[in-house]
Design a protein around this motif. Structure first.
Motif, short mmCIF file in Angstrom:
data_model
loop_
_atom_site.label_atom_id
_atom_site.label_comp_id
_atom_site.label_asym_id
_atom_site.label_seq_id
_atom_site.Cartn_x
_atom_site.Cartn_y
_atom_site.Cartn_z
N ASN A 247 8.72 -3.39 7.54
CA ASN A 247 7.22 -3.07 6.90
C ASN A 247 6.84 -2.31 8.02
O ASN A 247 5.47 -1.98 7.30
CB ASN A 247 6.59 -4.33 6.25
CG ASN A 247 7.32 -5.28 5.93
OD1 ASN A 247 7.84 -4.50 4.24
ND2 ASN A 247 7.14 -6.66 5.21
N THR A 248 6.32 -2.68 8.89
CA THR A 248 5.47 -2.98 10.63
C THR A 248 5.70 -1.31 10.03
O THR A 248 4.90 -0.22 10.79
CB THR A 248 5.99 -3.12 11.49
OG1 THR A 248 5.70 -4.66 11.47
CG2 THR A 248 5.10 -2.44 12.81
N ARG A 249 6.60 -0.24 10.06
CA ARG A 249 7.51 0.82 10.89
C ARG A 249 7.21 1.48 8.78
O ARG A 249 6.93 3.40 9.51
CB ARG A 249 9.01 1.18 10.92
CG ARG A 249 9.58 0.65 12.38
CD ARG A 249 10.69 0.23 12.72
NE ARG A 249 10.89 0.12 14.11
CZ ARG A 249 10.72 0.49 15.07
NH1 ARG A 249 10.70 2.62 15.14
NH2 ARG A 249 11.28 0.21 15.90
N GLY A 250 7.06 0.69 8.08
CA GLY A 250 6.94 1.60 6.42
C GLY A 250 8.09 2.42 6.49
O GLY A 250 8.21 2.86 5.65
N THR A 251 9.42 2.17 6.84
CA THR A 251 10.84 2.34 6.73
C THR A 251 10.77 2.30 5.24
O THR A 251 11.92 3.59 4.36
CB THR A 251 11.69 1.52 7.15
OG1 THR A 251 12.02 1.44 8.78
CG2 THR A 251 13.07 2.13 6.54
N GLU A 253 9.15 1.86 2.02
CA GLU A 253 7.75 2.80 1.21
C GLU A 253 8.62 3.37 0.72
O GLU A 253 8.88 4.76 1.23
CB GLU A 253 6.91 3.54 1.86
CG GLU A 253 6.05 2.72 2.83
CD GLU A 253 4.76 2.91 3.03
OE1 GLU A 253 4.05 3.89 3.24
OE2 GLU A 253 4.05 1.94 4.27
N GLU A 274 4.73 -11.12 3.53
CA GLU A 274 5.84 -10.31 3.86
C GLU A 274 6.96 -10.40 2.97
O GLU A 274 8.11 -9.02 3.76
CB GLU A 274 6.01 -10.58 5.13
CG GLU A 274 5.13 -10.92 6.29
CD GLU A 274 5.76 -10.66 7.62
OE1 GLU A 274 5.69 -10.10 8.44
OE2 GLU A 274 6.17 -11.96 8.17
#
Length: 407
Positions: A247-251, A253, A274
């Motif tokens: 989620n933090t990195r947008g891996t 998406e 989350e």
């Protein structure tokens, strides 16, 4: 609607059906208890196994209050297996020789379950493997004395196949814990998807240490491979770390994801808001199951513990119900008679009736498949569908090839 509101509403109807799962009372007589020796990784996997223990205890209480099995009360003797095969074998031996267990049951981790199954074969002791999912348990390493309750790795992967195939994605990444369960799941997924979609490409494969995932590099490696779909097998704290890092990195998406076990409350609830929206998962949406059998179980569980059940609760409860049904059919705890009784045994559980197949000793209990969404800042499964385990198991003829000379 919040799960807590659904719980309150479900209980109003469930109270009327709470007696459906009770075993009819039999004439009481003085008799030796049926001793169930149970071992599990309680310290290593508390999220699943604390509810599992509660489910077992509830079933034992219900059965004993109804007169036991042929007048004999159930007595549960539980031990921690240390989460490793060596300790598990030692504990199993103690349960049989020192505690006088008539039956052994339990285990969570697949490599531990395999070790105890081998012990049961050597010692000719009946073993009901409650939770370990590896296919070896009932196929390649299957034996006469071992049966398994939960839907196997193969079964749950097969339940996700319609979604994986229907997504029509070509470039897949896989992330899994690097031990028997994760390895088995990854290989099964690749085999089934290649059979249905020969042009599929597996562009990344991340095998992580169980309980020690380094989520940053794993997420980055998947992002670098640029997949358009991901198959996830991580669970527990490993899953939470991976999801938060992704989620933090947008891996992930725009990436289609199918995931084993991620809809089970044990692993979904800690993620809160989350939760990975849109993932297609196997799980247990207790708040959306309205069958009489489940409402009866739900009412009894909440009345006993003041909280909703988890998937572990279902497994523990159904493990004890299965043993009671098997002993009743066998007319006692003689090991050979109990093995014969379990072959084709029919059991009523919170998900409805199911059978232990004679061909591979696998129960046909199913699981729910649905899509993750957020409701009131909490992850839930939406549009869940129950998939009968019998519908995703190979035929008896196929099992004969998978289970060479097991018996």
């Amino acid at each position: 609607m919040r799960p807590s509101n659904v719980l309150r509403r479900a209980l109003l109807g469930a109270a009327l059906t709470a007696s459906l799962l009770a075993i009819p009372a039999l004439p009481a007589r003085a008799a030796e208890p049926i001793r169930i020796g149970e071992l599990n990784s309680y310290k290593a996997q508390p999220a699943f196994l604390d509810p599992y223990r509660k489910g077992m205890q509830l079933a034992v209480k219900q059965i004993n209050e109804a007169g036991g099995v042929d007048g004999r009360p159930l007595e549960l003797v539980s031990r921690d297996d240390g989460g490793n095969p060596g300790d598990a074998i030692r504990v199993a031996e103690e349960l049989v020789t020192r505690e006088g267990a008539d039956i052994i049951a339990g285990t969570f981790l697949s490599h531990v379950g395999l070790a105890v199954a081998d012990f049961a074969k050597r010692r000719k002791v009946f073993f009901l493997a409650a939770e370990p999912l590896t296919d070896k348990l009932t196929w390649a390493d299957g034996n006469r004395y071992t049966f398994r309750l939960r839907p196997s790795t193969y079964m749950q992967v097969a339940m996700l196949m319609p979604a994986a195939i229907g997504a029509k994605r070509k470039r897949w990444a896989i992330v899994y814990p690097n031990y028997e369960y994760g390895q088995s799941a990854a290989e099964t997924f690749k085999t089934l998807l290649r059979a249905a979609q020969p042009d599929v490409e597996f562009v990344a494969e991340q095998a992580t240490p169980l309980g020690k995932v380094d989520a940053g590099p794993v997420a980055q490696a998947i992002a670098d491979a640029k997949p358009d779909a991901v198959f996830n097998v991580l669970f527990g704290p490993d899953l939470a770390k991976f999801v938060r890092e992704a989620n933090t990195r947008g891996t992930l998406e725009g990436t289609f994801v199918v995931s084993l076990l991620s809809g089970e409350p044990e692993y979904l609830d800690p993620l809160k808001d989350e939760a990975p929206v849109g993932w297609v998962v196997t799980g247990y949406p207790w708040y959306a199951i309205t069958t009489p059998e489940h409402q009866a179980f739900l009412a009894a569980y909440v009345d006993a513990y003041g909280e909703p059940p988890r998937l572990g609760s279902i497994v523990g409860y159904t493990t004890i119900r299965s043993i009671a049904a098997g002993v009743a059919k066998a007319g006692g705890t003689d090991t050979e008679k109990l093995v014969d009784a379990f072959a084709g045994l029919e059991v009523d559980g919170p998900f409805g009736p199911f059978t232990y197949r004679a061909s591979d000793h696998q129960a046909t209990i199913g699981a729910f498949v649905g899509t993750l969404a957020l409701r009131d800042r909490q992850g839930v499964m939406v549009a869940p569908v129950y998939v009968d385990g019998a519908s995703v198991l190979p035929s008896d003829a196929e099992v004969r090839k998978l289970r060479p000379a097991a018996d």
